[in-house]
Enzyme design. Structure first.
Site, PDB file in Angstrom:
ATOM      1  N   ARG A 182      -4.813   2.119  -7.576  1.00 41.69           N
ATOM      2  CA  ARG A 182      -3.145   1.680  -7.523  1.00 41.69           C
ATOM      3  C   ARG A 182      -3.821  -0.258  -7.708  1.00 41.69           C
ATOM      4  O   ARG A 182      -4.169  -0.705  -6.639  1.00 41.69           O
ATOM      5  CB  ARG A 182      -2.596   1.999  -6.182  1.00 41.69           C
ATOM      6  N   TYR A 213       0.816  -1.466  -0.124  1.00 43.13           N
ATOM      7  CA  TYR A 213      -0.052   0.234   0.165  1.00 43.13           C
ATOM      8  C   TYR A 213       0.844   1.402  -0.145  1.00 43.13           C
ATOM      9  O   TYR A 213       0.800   2.463  -0.784  1.00 43.13           O
ATOM     10  CB  TYR A 213      -1.102  -0.331   0.877  1.00 43.13           C
ATOM     11  N   SER A 225      -4.189  12.047   9.328  1.00 39.18           N
ATOM     12  CA  SER A 225      -5.050  11.409   8.229  1.00 39.18           C
ATOM     13  C   SER A 225      -6.602  11.872   8.647  1.00 39.18           C
ATOM     14  O   SER A 225      -6.646  10.941   9.700  1.00 39.18           O
ATOM     15  CB  SER A 225      -4.350  10.876   7.372  1.00 39.18           C
ATOM     16  N   LYS A 248      -3.216  21.781   0.667  1.00 36.89           N
ATOM     17  CA  LYS A 248      -2.448  20.056  -0.505  1.00 36.89           C
ATOM     18  C   LYS A 248      -3.291  19.547  -1.986  1.00 36.89           C
ATOM     19  O   LYS A 248      -4.451  19.071  -1.838  1.00 36.89           O
ATOM     20  CB  LYS A 248      -2.242  19.060   0.833  1.00 36.89           C
ATOM     21  N   ARG A 267      -0.023   8.930  -6.514  1.00 35.80           N
ATOM     22  CA  ARG A 267      -0.669   8.191  -6.119  1.00 35.80           C
ATOM     23  C   ARG A 267      -1.776   8.395  -6.844  1.00 35.80           C
ATOM     24  O   ARG A 267      -2.649   7.793  -6.289  1.00 35.80           O
ATOM     25  CB  ARG A 267      -0.423   7.709  -4.690  1.00 35.80           C
ATOM     26  N   GLN A 289      -5.524  16.929   8.858  1.00 38.71           N
ATOM     27  CA  GLN A 289      -5.488  16.557   7.134  1.00 38.71           C
ATOM     28  C   GLN A 289      -6.968  16.033   7.308  1.00 38.71           C
ATOM     29  O   GLN A 289      -7.526  15.424   7.682  1.00 38.71           O
ATOM     30  CB  GLN A 289      -4.552  15.727   6.741  1.00 38.71           C
ATOM     31  N   HIS A 323       0.311  14.420  -4.329  1.00 35.80           N
ATOM     32  CA  HIS A 323       0.225  12.952  -3.762  1.00 35.80           C
ATOM     33  C   HIS A 323       1.556  11.831  -3.881  1.00 35.80           C
ATOM     34  O   HIS A 323       0.957  10.099  -3.993  1.00 35.80           O
ATOM     35  CB  HIS A 323      -1.160  12.189  -4.155  1.00 35.80           C
ATOM     36  N   TYR A 373     -10.405  15.170   4.148  1.00 34.14           N
ATOM     37  CA  TYR A 373     -10.454  14.873   2.818  1.00 34.14           C
ATOM     38  C   TYR A 373     -12.144  14.991   3.375  1.00 34.14           C
ATOM     39  O   TYR A 373     -13.075  15.119   3.879  1.00 34.14           O
ATOM     40  CB  TYR A 373     -10.355  13.389   2.756  1.00 34.14           C
ATOM     41  N   THR A 425      -6.925  18.592   1.863  1.00 35.59           N
ATOM     42  CA  THR A 425      -6.065  17.525   0.413  1.00 35.59           C
ATOM     43  C   THR A 425      -6.969  17.883  -0.675  1.00 35.59           C
ATOM     44  O   THR A 425      -8.435  17.638  -0.440  1.00 35.59           O
ATOM     45  CB  THR A 425      -5.657  16.655   0.995  1.00 35.59           C
TER      46      THR A 425
HETATM   47  C1  LIG Z   1       0.865   4.783   2.613  1.00 34.06           C
HETATM   48  C2  LIG Z   1       0.119   6.288   1.561  1.00 34.06           C
HETATM   49  C3  LIG Z   1      -1.040   6.757   2.116  1.00 34.06           C
HETATM   50  C4  LIG Z   1      -1.406   8.166   2.540  1.00 34.06           C
HETATM   51  N1  LIG Z   1      -2.434   8.547   2.739  1.00 34.06           N
HETATM   52  C5  LIG Z   1      -3.582  10.069   2.785  1.00 34.06           C
HETATM   53  C6  LIG Z   1      -3.743  10.589   3.500  1.00 34.06           C
HETATM   54  O1  LIG Z   1      -4.416   9.945   3.777  1.00 34.06           O
HETATM   55  N2  LIG Z   1      -4.534  11.864   3.077  1.00 34.06           N
HETATM   56  C7  LIG Z   1      -3.711  12.996   2.772  1.00 34.06           C
HETATM   57  O2  LIG Z   1      -3.172  14.118   2.107  1.00 34.06           O
HETATM   58  N3  LIG Z   1      -2.283  12.163   1.394  1.00 34.06           N
HETATM   59  C8  LIG Z   1      -2.026  10.792   2.146  1.00 34.06           C
HETATM   60  N4  LIG Z   1      -0.511  10.725   1.320  1.00 34.06           N
HETATM   61  C9  LIG Z   1       0.085  11.445   0.570  1.00 34.06           C
HETATM   62  C10 LIG Z   1       0.585  12.127   1.739  1.00 34.06           C
HETATM   63  O3  LIG Z   1       0.642  13.088   2.564  1.00 34.06           O
HETATM   64  C11 LIG Z   1       2.690  12.407   0.805  1.00 34.06           C
HETATM   65  O4  LIG Z   1       2.176  13.426  -0.233  1.00 34.06           O
HETATM   66  C12 LIG Z   1       3.253  11.563  -0.446  1.00 34.06           C
HETATM   67  O5  LIG Z   1       3.546  10.485   0.701  1.00 34.06           O
HETATM   68  C13 LIG Z   1       4.008  12.909  -0.604  1.00 34.06           C
HETATM   69  O6  LIG Z   1       5.840  11.632  -1.523  1.00 34.06           O
HETATM   70  P1  LIG Z   1       6.308  10.945  -0.524  1.00 34.06           P
HETATM   71  O7  LIG Z   1       5.706   9.206   0.557  1.00 34.06           O
HETATM   72  O8  LIG Z   1       7.827  10.334  -1.578  1.00 34.06           O
HETATM   73  O9  LIG Z   1       7.260  11.115   0.645  1.00 34.06           O
HETATM   74  C14 LIG Z   1      -0.297   8.856   1.197  1.00 34.06           C
HETATM   75  C15 LIG Z   1       0.707   8.866   0.904  1.00 34.06           C
HETATM   76  C16 LIG Z   1       1.073   7.310   0.952  1.00 34.06           C
HETATM   77  C17 LIG Z   1       2.629   6.704   1.186  1.00 34.06           C
END
Ligand SMILES: Cc1cc2nc3c(=O)[nH]c(=O)nc-3n(C[C@H](O)[C@H](O)[C@H](O)COP(=O)(O)O)c2cc1C
Length: 387
Positions: free
Chosen positions: A165, A25, A107, A252, A279, A128, A276, A130, A156
């Site tokens: 994914r 994940y 989150s 964000k 993702r 954060q 993100h 949603y 966000t």
């Molecule tokens: C496993 C995972 C879960 C994430 N869940 C959220 C989330 O719940 N809310 C959110 O705004 N961003 C989420 N993100 C994005 C992160 O806040 C962030 O933008 C991102 O991890 C940055 O990239 P990096 O992992 O390369 O540092 C998630 C990222 C990952 C890897």
């Protein structure tokens, strides 16, 4: 126990210690993962200028982000399901961040709740949000964040529709995980994780179960999250949320110059340049490549932060030198959490801090405020290659 010297060491340990579905994940981007790969590859394209014969005594990485003092300009990004990488993971990460002196962002999709984090920390954390269709839930969640003393809302904007994914579908990702034979065989090789999970009751989405109407079991929760992200989130709704919140606001998921200008006109305290972590929109450019244009467009009207792809203090330095006031890390600290719990998050922060400090020194700089373009060697077309 292997000797840990860099973030990649934590990642290898995380891979061994957390169940496959939760490591996958973290370690995935959407569709072809092109943007996920570019995020890191583009940092590697930027090189640093070595400077010598500079007095390096009294260096500091101290800075501020939206007026908050930070030991280094690196906040922990919101990461859903962190409490599945290690039992009570969000509490562990928040405590590590607090002790280190950097902001922690919880989150909406966390396992531990807003109230859990408030109970286990003493400095204010960031929340954060949603935006969901259920406006009562959104309003109540904002109120809970206020009551918990959160000192910034991170809204966000880049996940109203979920990017696909592949691995999450193939692994049938859920929290808590289903007790299928495949999963049970996998858990049997992760005794540390199983023992941690057996000692906590926090196994599902703590900010949602018991708070959102009609969600009291997992099946309805899964359906609820799929159906509930508001696909109509626009600037008018963002303004409504800003008014409900009334405090510091970070937008964000901004990756476009026009959106950045709009966010600055809107009066956001900061924007977080982000895709993100690769993702969401596969095929989008990396955050670091988009950063120079965005910094130029917004000037000093709002603080500009960056995430996506940071795996070292050198990456942090490159983002700051290109004009970011601060950075966020996602995977870099989650690898630490999955590897070693709270100690692993502390280790990740220590690694990045030391790398930032040493790299700054070898660039001939004594403070993060002194960093700039003069520290970098960039390919001639960096940030302008795609038009
Ligand atoms: C496993 C995972 C879960 C994430 N869940 C959220 C989330 O719940 N809310 C959110 O705004 N961003 C989420 N993100 C994005 C992160 O806040 C962030 O933008 C991102 O991890 C940055 O990239 P990096 O992992 O390369 O540092 C998630 C990222 C990952 C890897």
């Amino acid at each position: 126990m292997p000797i840990i010297t860099c973030i990649d060491d934590l990642k290898q340990l995380h891979r061994r210690r957390a169940p496959k579905m939760f490591f996958d994940y973290v370690e995935s981007g959407s569709y072809t993962e092109q943007t996920f790969r570019d995020n890191s590859a583009d940092f590697a394209e930027i090189r640093l200028r070595q400077k010598v014969a500079v007095d390096l005594l009294g260096r500091t990485t101290d800075s501020t982000m939206i007026g908050h003092r930070v030991a280094m300009p690196v906040a922990l990004a919101p990461v859903g399901l962190a409490g599945m990488q290690s039992a009570d993971g969000e509490i562990k990460a928040a405590r590590a961040a607090e002790a280190f002196g950097v902001p922690f962002t919880l989150s909406t999709m966390s396992i531990c709740s807003i109230e859990d984090i408030a109970r286990h920390t003493t400095t204010p954390f960031w929340f954060q949000l949603y935006v969901m269709n259920d406006q009562d839930y959104v309003a109540a969640t904002i109120e809970r964040a206020k009551r918990a003393g959160c000192s910034a809302l991170v809204l966000t904007l880049d996940l109203q529709i979920l990017g696909q994914r592949h691995k999450d579908i193939k692994n049938d990702l859920s929290a808590p995980p289903r007790l299928t034979l495949k999963n049970l065989i996998d858990f049997a090789t992760r005794p540390r994780w199983v023992a941690g999970m057996a000692l906590t009751r926090r196994h599902s989405f703590g900010n949602i179960v018991g708070h959102a109407k009609g969600v009291d079991d997992l099946t309805s929760l899964t359906r609820w999250t799929n159906e509930q992200f508001d696909p109509q989130l626009d600037w008018a709704k963002i303004a409504r949320i800003r008014d409900q919140w009334g405090g510091k606001l970070i937008l964000k998921g901004i990756l476009d110059v026009d959106d950045a200008r709009r966010a600055a006109d809107f009066g956001a305290d900061a924007i977080l340049v982000s895709n993100h972590g690769g993702r969401q929109l596969d095929g989008a450019l990396s955050s670091i490549r988009m950063l120079p244009g965005i910094v130029k467009a917004v000037g000093d009207r709002t603080e500009v932060f960056l995430d996506s792809g940071i795996r070292s203090g050198q990456d942090v330095l490159k983002a700051l030198a290109l004009g970011a006031k601060g950075t966020f890390i996602g995977r870099s600290y989650i690898y630490g959490l999955g590897a070693m719990g709270q100690a692993g998050v502390t280790r990740a922060l220590d690694i990045i801090h030391k790398e930032l400090d040493i790299t700054m020194a070898l660039c001939g700089e004594k403070s993060v405020a002194g960093l700039g373009r003069h520290n970098l060697l960039l390919p001639a077309d960096f940030g302008t290659r795609y038009r």
